[in-house]
Design a protein around this motif. Structure first.
Motif, PDB file in Angstrom:
ATOM      1  N   MET A  12      -9.411  39.281  62.380  1.00 55.29           N
ATOM      2  CA  MET A  12      -9.509  40.028  61.126  1.00 55.29           C
ATOM      3  C   MET A  12      -8.239  39.839  60.289  1.00 55.29           C
ATOM      4  O   MET A  12      -8.280  39.402  59.140  1.00 55.29           O
ATOM      5  CB  MET A  12      -9.720  41.508  61.452  1.00 55.29           C
ATOM      6  CG  MET A  12      -9.938  42.390  60.225  1.00 55.29           C
ATOM      7  SD  MET A  12     -11.484  41.964  59.370  1.00 55.29           S
ATOM      8  CE  MET A  12     -11.161  42.628  57.753  1.00 55.29           C
ATOM      9  N   GLU A  13      -7.117  40.120  60.949  1.00 53.40           N
ATOM     10  CA  GLU A  13      -5.876  40.018  60.211  1.00 53.40           C
ATOM     11  C   GLU A  13      -5.597  38.565  59.793  1.00 53.40           C
ATOM     12  O   GLU A  13      -5.111  38.296  58.711  1.00 53.40           O
ATOM     13  CB  GLU A  13      -4.728  40.543  61.075  1.00 53.40           C
ATOM     14  CG  GLU A  13      -3.574  41.073  60.244  1.00 53.40           C
ATOM     15  CD  GLU A  13      -2.425  41.492  61.113  1.00 53.40           C
ATOM     16  OE1 GLU A  13      -2.694  41.949  62.238  1.00 53.40           O
ATOM     17  OE2 GLU A  13      -1.286  41.361  60.685  1.00 53.40           O
ATOM     18  N   GLU A  14      -5.985  37.669  60.680  1.00 54.54           N
ATOM     19  CA  GLU A  14      -5.748  36.264  60.406  1.00 54.54           C
ATOM     20  C   GLU A  14      -6.468  35.804  59.143  1.00 54.54           C
ATOM     21  O   GLU A  14      -5.930  35.072  58.335  1.00 54.54           O
ATOM     22  CB  GLU A  14      -6.222  35.438  61.610  1.00 54.54           C
ATOM     23  CG  GLU A  14      -5.391  34.188  61.812  1.00 54.54           C
ATOM     24  CD  GLU A  14      -5.673  33.577  63.161  1.00 54.54           C
ATOM     25  OE1 GLU A  14      -6.839  33.266  63.410  1.00 54.54           O
ATOM     26  OE2 GLU A  14      -4.733  33.446  63.956  1.00 54.54           O
ATOM     27  N   THR A  15      -7.714  36.267  58.994  1.00 55.46           N
ATOM     28  CA  THR A  15      -8.476  35.839  57.816  1.00 55.46           C
ATOM     29  C   THR A  15      -7.814  36.320  56.533  1.00 55.46           C
ATOM     30  O   THR A  15      -7.779  35.607  55.537  1.00 55.46           O
ATOM     31  CB  THR A  15      -9.927  36.373  57.869  1.00 55.46           C
ATOM     32  OG1 THR A  15      -9.871  37.755  58.174  1.00 55.46           O
ATOM     33  CG2 THR A  15     -10.755  35.634  58.874  1.00 55.46           C
ATOM     34  N   THR A  16      -7.268  37.550  56.578  1.00 56.22           N
ATOM     35  CA  THR A  16      -6.601  38.028  55.361  1.00 56.22           C
ATOM     36  C   THR A  16      -5.443  37.106  55.015  1.00 56.22           C
ATOM     37  O   THR A  16      -5.229  36.797  53.840  1.00 56.22           O
ATOM     38  CB  THR A  16      -6.041  39.459  55.537  1.00 56.22           C
ATOM     39  OG1 THR A  16      -6.275  39.866  56.855  1.00 56.22           O
ATOM     40  CG2 THR A  16      -6.632  40.398  54.529  1.00 56.22           C
ATOM     41  N   ILE A  17      -4.709  36.719  56.041  1.00 59.05           N
ATOM     42  CA  ILE A  17      -3.550  35.863  55.761  1.00 59.05           C
ATOM     43  C   ILE A  17      -3.992  34.541  55.144  1.00 59.05           C
ATOM     44  O   ILE A  17      -3.466  34.117  54.120  1.00 59.05           O
ATOM     45  CB  ILE A  17      -2.752  35.602  57.061  1.00 59.05           C
ATOM     46  CG1 ILE A  17      -2.030  36.889  57.455  1.00 59.05           C
ATOM     47  CG2 ILE A  17      -1.737  34.489  56.858  1.00 59.05           C
ATOM     48  CD1 ILE A  17      -1.365  36.834  58.789  1.00 59.05           C
ATOM     49  N   THR A  18      -5.026  33.919  55.738  1.00 57.66           N
ATOM     50  CA  THR A  18      -5.474  32.651  55.165  1.00 57.66           C
ATOM     51  C   THR A  18      -6.006  32.846  53.756  1.00 57.66           C
ATOM     52  O   THR A  18      -5.848  31.995  52.900  1.00 57.66           O
ATOM     53  CB  THR A  18      -6.552  31.980  56.033  1.00 57.66           C
ATOM     54  OG1 THR A  18      -7.332  32.983  56.630  1.00 57.66           O
ATOM     55  CG2 THR A  18      -5.933  31.092  57.082  1.00 57.66           C
ATOM     56  N   GLN A  19      -6.666  34.032  53.563  1.00 55.97           N
ATOM     57  CA  GLN A  19      -7.183  34.275  52.223  1.00 55.97           C
ATOM     58  C   GLN A  19      -6.061  34.363  51.192  1.00 55.97           C
ATOM     59  O   GLN A  19      -6.100  33.696  50.164  1.00 55.97           O
ATOM     60  CB  GLN A  19      -8.001  35.570  52.197  1.00 55.97           C
ATOM     61  CG  GLN A  19      -9.482  35.301  52.365  1.00 55.97           C
ATOM     62  CD  GLN A  19     -10.268  36.578  52.510  1.00 55.97           C
ATOM     63  OE1 GLN A  19      -9.732  37.665  52.273  1.00 55.97           O
ATOM     64  NE2 GLN A  19     -11.519  36.461  52.884  1.00 55.97           N
ATOM     65  N   THR A  20      -5.032  35.185  51.530  1.00 62.74           N
ATOM     66  CA  THR A  20      -3.929  35.256  50.567  1.00 62.74           C
ATOM     67  C   THR A  20      -3.269  33.886  50.451  1.00 62.74           C
ATOM     68  O   THR A  20      -2.830  33.500  49.378  1.00 62.74           O
ATOM     69  CB  THR A  20      -2.863  36.286  50.999  1.00 62.74           C
ATOM     70  OG1 THR A  20      -2.637  36.129  52.374  1.00 62.74           O
ATOM     71  CG2 THR A  20      -3.271  37.688  50.669  1.00 62.74           C
ATOM     72  N   GLY A  21      -3.226  33.164  51.583  1.00 64.31           N
ATOM     73  CA  GLY A  21      -2.637  31.823  51.543  1.00 64.31           C
ATOM     74  C   GLY A  21      -3.355  30.929  50.562  1.00 64.31           C
ATOM     75  O   GLY A  21      -2.726  30.296  49.711  1.00 64.31           O
ATOM     76  N   SER A  22      -4.679  30.916  50.644  1.00 66.08           N
ATOM     77  CA  SER A  22      -5.400  30.004  49.761  1.00 66.08           C
ATOM     78  C   SER A  22      -5.387  30.505  48.322  1.00 66.08           C
ATOM     79  O   SER A  22      -5.377  29.725  47.380  1.00 66.08           O
ATOM     80  CB  SER A  22      -6.836  29.803  50.256  1.00 66.08           C
ATOM     81  OG  SER A  22      -7.533  31.023  50.160  1.00 66.08           O
ATOM     82  N   ARG A  23      -5.376  31.846  48.180  1.00 65.23           N
ATOM     83  CA  ARG A  23      -5.278  32.371  46.820  1.00 65.23           C
ATOM     84  C   ARG A  23      -3.939  31.963  46.203  1.00 65.23           C
ATOM     85  O   ARG A  23      -3.847  31.557  45.048  1.00 65.23           O
ATOM     86  CB  ARG A  23      -5.416  33.901  46.837  1.00 65.23           C
ATOM     87  CG  ARG A  23      -6.056  34.409  45.538  1.00 65.23           C
ATOM     88  CD  ARG A  23      -6.189  35.908  45.521  1.00 65.23           C
ATOM     89  NE  ARG A  23      -6.846  36.445  46.709  1.00 65.23           N
ATOM     90  CZ  ARG A  23      -6.494  37.612  47.274  1.00 65.23           C
ATOM     91  NH1 ARG A  23      -5.498  38.322  46.774  1.00 65.23           N
ATOM     92  NH2 ARG A  23      -7.132  38.058  48.328  1.00 65.23           N
ATOM     93  N   ASN A  24      -2.907  32.041  47.047  1.00 65.27           N
ATOM     94  CA  ASN A  24      -1.588  31.617  46.617  1.00 65.27           C
ATOM     95  C   ASN A  24      -1.579  30.160  46.189  1.00 65.27           C
ATOM     96  O   ASN A  24      -1.053  29.789  45.148  1.00 65.27           O
ATOM     97  CB  ASN A  24      -0.622  31.768  47.797  1.00 65.27           C
ATOM     98  CG  ASN A  24       0.578  32.574  47.378  1.00 65.27           C
ATOM     99  OD1 ASN A  24       1.049  32.404  46.266  1.00 65.27           O
ATOM    100  ND2 ASN A  24       1.026  33.445  48.248  1.00 65.27           N
ATOM    101  N   ARG A  25      -2.197  29.364  47.043  1.00 64.61           N
ATOM    102  CA  ARG A  25      -2.285  27.935  46.777  1.00 64.61           C
ATOM    103  C   ARG A  25      -2.925  27.689  45.423  1.00 64.61           C
ATOM    104  O   ARG A  25      -2.434  26.893  44.626  1.00 64.61           O
ATOM    105  CB  ARG A  25      -3.139  27.322  47.883  1.00 64.61           C
ATOM    106  CG  ARG A  25      -2.621  26.029  48.406  1.00 64.61           C
ATOM    107  CD  ARG A  25      -3.626  25.426  49.370  1.00 64.61           C
ATOM    108  NE  ARG A  25      -3.439  24.003  49.429  1.00 64.61           N
ATOM    109  CZ  ARG A  25      -2.423  23.424  50.053  1.00 64.61           C
ATOM    110  NH1 ARG A  25      -1.539  24.166  50.699  1.00 64.61           N
ATOM    111  NH2 ARG A  25      -2.279  22.119  50.076  1.00 64.61           N
ATOM    112  N   MET A  26      -4.038  28.401  45.197  1.00 62.71           N
ATOM    113  CA  MET A  26      -4.747  28.270  43.927  1.00 62.71           C
ATOM    114  C   MET A  26      -3.814  28.580  42.758  1.00 62.71           C
ATOM    115  O   MET A  26      -3.771  27.876  41.757  1.00 62.71           O
ATOM    116  CB  MET A  26      -5.939  29.243  43.882  1.00 62.71           C
ATOM    117  CG  MET A  26      -7.270  28.693  44.371  1.00 62.71           C
ATOM    118  SD  MET A  26      -7.566  27.009  43.786  1.00 62.71           S
ATOM    119  CE  MET A  26      -8.035  27.336  42.094  1.00 62.71           C
TER     120      MET A  26
END
Lengths: 171, 684
Positions: free
Chosen positions: A1-15
């Motif tokens: 669960m927590e991991e997905t949030t991190i990747t999500q913010t990661g990819s949002r950041n990337r964007m």
């Protein structure tokens, strides 16, 4: 669960960074394109200028020619300089075929059948202005067939091995 | 005789270089350190050999050996000694030798460092440096030989050859053709060596980068090792650019300093990538990011350095007509092409190894702003490159050659440069890793108020040009932010009772020379911007023919024509020198001596302005013409150039800032100090 949030913010950041980068790239492209359009100048030889006089009448032009020493006149009261330039080839291969720039300039000045044009320039007389110098000028063709130069670059390949830094002037 | 010695030294250096390359490669392959050491000695040997060669040319130049074609082409009897000596870089062949000479000096200096901790880099640094050197030597030996002599054949024909043709005898011209008078200016004499030093010293970081790629040791060791090299390279390159501008301002007689011609741009482009590189390596050091990017930047810089050497010294000029007026053109392009492709394919191979583990998180973090800075520098690079190649592209696609002039560069680069100024106001205040608008705003508001006060003052003073206002506001904001940063540091130190302001300031700088030196460089850039705004947007001019005693007015200045003298100077020069008195608001502020020198040997005049320079403005007077014999009347052209002195002052601040940045860092505790000193000794 927590991991997905991190990747999500990661990819949002990337964007976010990709968008930012894309904006800069777009801005640079816009600046290049618009500035090119705003300041592009046809680079013509004297032959081309004479042949296309009507077509290029209202445009900013850059032309190159060989200075004819005898024609240089200077009205030092008003700082008005006039001189004639003769056609020299614009293409490097043609220049080489004539034996290099120095020889080509000499041939241009000696040959009375070459097309010529009178240049008018306002300002101090450039130190490098002399017979058989190559003049590169920006400006406009006038109604009377003379070329009004607002920038004048000169080089004299005959005298020195080094192509001498041009003398420039802005008005 | 001397020519033969010089030429042999050149050939010998080439052989030694080739041996060095071979020995280093073989030593690697066979794993024989003795061979690598031998290669190292070979690299060391290139410097004394090339010194011999360079001194031979200097000797020939100084002693009027006009039978040597190069000497005849760049000197003449009437030239003073210092000009004869510096004619070493007055022409193409000599300046290539000079380039190689500097290159060998740097290469030797590199071999002399202690290599204990970076043994694996050594052979590759040798290979890359020597390949570069060998290329330039080969150019000199096979294409542009400065030692070819003139020989008179029995038929009476004079030809140019290194070795004596059968039956011929040496031909001695009575005098040389001389150096163009326009180049006889201190700025022009120091300008090429500075540019070359800058060019050459960028080869060293590149060599280390390649060594890191090849050996796979892709941590930031190579960056730490070459940090100071890069700074020196950068400083010399910048100085070269500034001196070129200064020469144009003093000599070319139109009150300008930079004309965006291809030769200038060629020297400017490696500066752009070099500056981007200086910034982005910090991200790699601090955050371990952008490793690939740094490689790209140093590879680009190297390619642009070689390209710049070619353009600045190959006779290719403003005409844009030709990128290959001399025989060395295609060779240069081949060399650039090969090294560029090789470097890039190496980089591709290591691409994955160079991937960073960390990611940028905040748009306002220091690293993100540095990245933005890099994008802007590269943007300016693309603009410049586009301007240089546009005539070729347009001809290719439309058959019509179309050029772009200075307005193109100014219009396209202006906003990008303003963006850089803006970054200089934010980035120093932002933190690594994460910053927010709130934290930035808290730090920024005080300097912003100061800059606003300046802005209002300028508007009240009557300046309403929007671009000028933006420029002045940004420049003063940069200065305010930087001073504020200094102030914060000093204040914190004072709190800890570190004596008076000056000592606190010095301690602060000593503690983190890199940071505070960099800040000084930022201030110098803001000063440069102020100067540029002044001369570009507020230059005014007038002209007039005056009788003795008459005056000419420009703005708040009046200029009175006092007298004019025409006389012969000892170095074959006729001088016409006018004396004018200058008044500002009616008060006398001094005399100026604009003059025109006429050089008999080259039949060429040289106009030298009289300039009164203050922080507020330059009053710049040219002597255009005068009445022969009576000298009753003379014509003058006068420019008023506001704020231009800030540019020249800024370059001094710039040098000081860079020197501070390159200073070895001081550490806190004695223990780490000692161990760090050892590291520093290794690094140096």
């Amino acid at each position: 669960m927590e991991e997905t949030t991190i990747t999500q913010t990661g990819s949002r950041n990337r964007m976010k960074f990709i968008m930012g980068g894309a904006m800069i790239v777009a801005a640079v492209i816009y600046l290049i394109v618009s500035s090119t359009q705003a300041s592009a100048q046809y680079f013509l030889t004297i032959d081309e200028l004479v042949a296309r006089a009507d077509e290029v009448a209202d445009r900013d032009l850059r032309i190159s020619g060989a200075v004819i020493g005898d024609s240089i006149e200077y009205d030092s009261k008003n700082l008005i300089l006039t001189f004639d330039v003769a056609h020299v080839a614009g293409d490097n291969d043609e220049l080489e075929a004539e034996g290099g720039l120095a020889a080509a300039l000499n041939a241009a000045v000696m040959d009375p059948t070459r097309s010529r044009i009178t240049v008018v320039y306002e300002g101090p007389i450039p130190d490098l202005l002399q017979n058989e110098a190559q003049a590169i000028m920006t400006g406009r063709l006038q109604g009377d067939g003379t070329f009004l130069a607002d920038e004048l670059l000169l080089k004299c390949p005959t005298k020195y091995e080094e192509a001498v830094p041009e003398q420039a002037s802005d008005n | 005789m001397i020519a033969n010695i010089g030429y042999s030294a050149l050939v010998l250096t080439l052989l030694v270089s080739l041996y060095g390359i071979g020995a280093a490669l073989l030593g690697l392959r066979k794993n024989r350190p003795a061979l690598v050491d031998s290669a190292r000695n070979a690299m060391l040997l290139t410097f004394p050999l090339l010194t011999l060669s360079a001194l031979s040319i200097i000797y020939l130049l100084a002693t009027n050996h006009f039978e040597v074609e190069y000497v005849a082409s760049v000197t003449s009897r009437s030239m003073p000694m210092y000009l004869k000596v510096t004619a070493l870089w007055g022409g193409q062949a000599g300046s290539l030798v000079f380039w190689s000479w500097l290159m060998s000096a740097f290469a030797s200096a590199v071999t002399l460092r202690k290599w204990d901790r970076d043994r694996e880099f050594l052979p590759w640094v040798i290979v890359v440096s020597l390949v570069t050197l060998a290329f330039f030597l080969a150019l000199n030996i096979f294409v542009e030989n400065p030692f070819t002599r003139l020989w008179a054949l029995p038929s009476g024909q004079v030809i140019e050859k290194m070795l004596q043709p059968a039956g011929s005898s040496l031909y001695f011209p009575t005098d040389g053709r001389g150096l163009n008078p326009l180049l006889r200016h201190p700025g022009m004499i120091i300008h090429p060596p500075m540019l070359y030093l800058g060019f050459v010293s960028f080869v060293i970081p590149y060599a280390f980068a390649m060594a890191a790629l090849i050996t796979g040791r892709t941590d930031d060791r190579w960056i730490r090792l070459t940090r100071r090299w890069t700074l020196w390279a950068w400083m010399f390159l910048s100085l070269g650019l500034v001196l070129g501008g200064r020469w144009a301002y003093d000599v070319l007689g139109w009150g300008g300093y930079w004309g965006w011609d291809p030769v200038e741009i060629a020297a400017f482009m490696p500066w752009l990538t070099g500056t981007a590189f200086l910034h982005s390596v910090m991200i790699q050091e601090k955050r371990g990011m952008l490793k690939q990017w740094n490689m790209v930047l140093i590879i680009l810089t190297y390619a642009l350095v070689i390209f710049g050497t070619f353009l600045t010294r190959s006779g290719v000029l403003s005409s844009v007509h030709a990128f290959a007026q001399s025989a060395i053109g295609p060779l240069f392009f081949a060399f650039i092409g090969i090294t560029f492709t090789a470097s890039l394919s190496l980089l591709m191979q290591r691409w994955n190894v160079l991937k960073s583990k960390t990611q940028m998180t905040s748009m306002l973090s220091r690293e993100a702003l540095f990245l933005l800075n890099n994008l802007l520098f590269l943007g300016i690079l693309v603009v410049c490159f586009w301007g240089v190649i546009f005539p070729l592209i347009s001809e290719l696609f439309t058959g019509q050659k179309v050029t772009v002039g200075p307005p193109f560069y100014e219009r396209a680069n202006g906003p990008l440069m303003a963006g850089l100024l803006l970054l200089m106001t934010i980035a120093p205040l932002s933190a690594w890793g994460r910053s927010t608008w709130q934290t930035l705003g808290r730090a920024l508001w005080k300097p912003a108020v100061a800059a606003l006060v300046v802005l209002v003052a300028v508007i009240v003073a009557g300046i309403h040009n929007i671009y000028a206002l933006i420029g002045i506001f940004l420049a003063s904001l940069v200065i305010a932010v930087t001073l504020y940063e200094y102030g914060r540091g000093i204040f914190a130190r004072r709190k800890r009772h570190e004596g008076n302001l000056v000592i606190a300031f010095l301690n602060l700088t000593r503690r983190d020379p890199r940071r505070y030196g960099g800040y000084l460089v930022h201030i110098s850039m803001a000063m440069l911007a102020i100067g540029i705004v002044g001369i570009e947007m507020f230059q005014t001019e007038t002209q007039g023919t005056l009788s003795v005693g008459e005056s000419l007015t420009l703005g708040r200045y009046d200029m009175v024509y006092e007298e004019l003298a025409v006389f012969d100077a000892p170095d074959a020069r006729n001088v016409a020198r006018a004396v004018v008195s200058v008044y500002k608001d009616g008060e006398p502020v001094g005399e100026l001596y604009p003059r025109r020198d006429f050089f008999y040997d080259s039949q060429q005049p040289m106009t030298i302005p009289g300039v009164r320079s203050t922080l507020a403005d330059d009053f710049y007077v040219l002597l255009v013409d005068w009445e022969e014999i009576s000298t009753n009347n003379a014509t003058f052209k006068v420019y008023h150039n506001p704020l231009v002195k800030w540019m020249w002052l800024g370059s001094w601040v710039f040098v000081i800032g860079t020197l501070i940045s390159a200073w070895p860092e001081k550490e806190n505790s004695l223990v780490t100090k000692r161990s760090r000193q050892r590291v520093a000794a290794v690094v140096d």
